[in-house]
Enzyme design. Structure first.
Site, short mmCIF file in Angstrom:
data_model
loop_
_atom_site.label_atom_id
_atom_site.label_comp_id
_atom_site.label_asym_id
_atom_site.label_seq_id
_atom_site.Cartn_x
_atom_site.Cartn_y
_atom_site.Cartn_z
N ASP A 121 0.81 -1.23 0.00
CA ASP A 121 0.00 0.00 0.00
C ASP A 121 0.83 1.27 0.00
O ASP A 121 0.37 2.33 0.43
CB ASP A 121 -0.96 0.01 1.19
CG ASP A 121 -2.14 0.94 0.98
OD1 ASP A 121 -2.49 1.19 -0.18
OD2 ASP A 121 -2.70 1.43 1.98
N ASP A 159 -4.28 -4.25 -4.44
CA ASP A 159 -3.40 -3.09 -4.72
C ASP A 159 -2.12 -3.44 -5.46
O ASP A 159 -1.55 -2.57 -6.12
CB ASP A 159 -2.96 -2.34 -3.46
CG ASP A 159 -4.06 -1.80 -2.61
OD1 ASP A 159 -5.15 -1.59 -3.13
OD2 ASP A 159 -3.82 -1.60 -1.41
N ASP A 306 -11.85 1.69 6.24
CA ASP A 306 -10.85 1.83 5.20
C ASP A 306 -9.57 2.46 5.72
O ASP A 306 -8.53 2.39 5.05
CB ASP A 306 -11.38 2.70 4.05
CG ASP A 306 -12.51 2.03 3.29
OD1 ASP A 306 -12.41 0.82 3.04
OD2 ASP A 306 -13.50 2.71 2.97
#
Length: 332
Positions: A121, A159, A306
């Site tokens: 991330d 991701d 999130d």
């Protein structure tokens, strides 16, 4: 975990509270019947429901506290299957074995997310991941071994490929990442009843799906069962399906799955992190009406944050108020 280049807007507490407003008085028996119908598994759903999820425990706690309307609403999440995300940086095997054993006993398929790639991330809300390539190989090996011969679906590394394409992951890590993803796919596929879908972002993030083709191939998608779209995002089924079919054709007919956990009201423009006013989407099912779309899944667990934005707790933490808003806004 980011799903697009974005500028966060300031969301007010009132906006979220409006999504959690109490329902009007109605006949209790009618509400109970409607809630029961909403909570029933969708046709074609072979997936396992975690009986000890945060949503289950929250609904039971609210029921004990007399918050019966809220408890009924939350059963729309609690009674439906969602993926498990075994924690990175620790041994995933105990949780995986526990879930697969329970799923096998119920004659169901457990759904997991493998999310521990190094440099995860890009240091943002879900930063972390394995310390290095060898640590990642060891983690995925323990994970895969724990699956055994049980029926399982693994969504691999949200991701990871899209951050190669958008440049967020530094270029010096690209080749290693693609190699590790390919190795992970092949390791998971050694388990006889495991399906693996490599994450490919969402339509709002990499707007031109053809940009994903070569990175996905280099990362081993041809050895997987397909790719996954819309993980932890809010793009509608219709938009995501068309995007997926375009990417599928470019990959020679590769199959895919879609995360429909929170896309019932579509996205809130400009906001991907804990946007208010969202709703639950299509319940998990393999009855998709499209031969190349293998399943709608709840990959992101509805009600888990999130990240620390707009009043939310850390990424992946249970947020009961947000969960309740999703459930109430779903309307079915």
């Amino acid at each position: 975990m980011p799903r697009m280049i974005h500028t966060l807007t300031s969301l007010t507490v009132l906006a979220l509270a409006a999504g959690c407003a109490a329902a009007p008085d109605v006949d209790e028996a009618s509400v109970a019947g409607a809630a029961s119908r909403r909570a029933s598994p969708a046709p074609g759903s072979p997936f396992w429901v975690d009986p000890d999820s945060p949503a289950v425990r929250q609904a039971e706690a609210w029921q004990r506290e007399g918050r019966t309307e809220d408890a009924r609403a939350l059963r729309r999440i609690a009674d439906r299957p969602a993926a498990l995300w075994p924690a990175g940086e620790t041994d995933p095997a105990p949780r995986v074995r526990e879930a697969t054993a329970a799923a096998a006993a119920a004659g169901r398929t457990a759904v997991f997310v493998a999310y521990d790639i190094p440099h995860r991330d890009c240091g943002q809300h879900s930063a972390g991941g394995a310390a290095d390539a060898d640590a990642y190989r060891a983690w995925t090996d323990r994970f895969a071994e724990a699956l055994g011969a049980s029926r399982a679906v693994v969504v691999l590394e949200p991701d990871a490929v899209a951050h190669i394409v958008d440049g967020c992951t530094p270029a010096e890590y690209h080749a290693e990442r693609e190699r590790l993803l390919g190795e992970a796919i092949r390791r998971f596929k050694r388990q006889p009843n495991t399906k693996v879908y490599l994450d490919a972002g969402n339509p709002s993030w990499i707007k031109e799906p053809l940009r994903l083709v070569e990175p996905l191939r280099r990362a081993g998608v041809d050895d997987a069962d397909g790719f996954a779209l819309n993980v932890s995002n809010f793009q509608t089924d219709a938009v995501t399906r068309e995007y997926g079919l375009t990417l599928s054709r470019a990959l020679g007919g590769t199959h895919f799955v879609v995360d429909s956990s929170r896309n019932g009201n579509g996205p809130l423009p400009g906001v991907w992190c804990n946007p208010p006013g969202r709703a639950l989407g299509t319940p998990p099912t393999t009855d998709t009406g499209e031969p190349h779309l293998d399943a709608y899944l709840w990959v992101k667990r509805p009600g888990e944050s999130d990240g620390t934005c707009d009043g939310g707790p850390s990424a992946g933490s249970w947020w009961p108020e947000y969960a309740l808003a999703l459930a109430r806004n779903s309307g079915s």
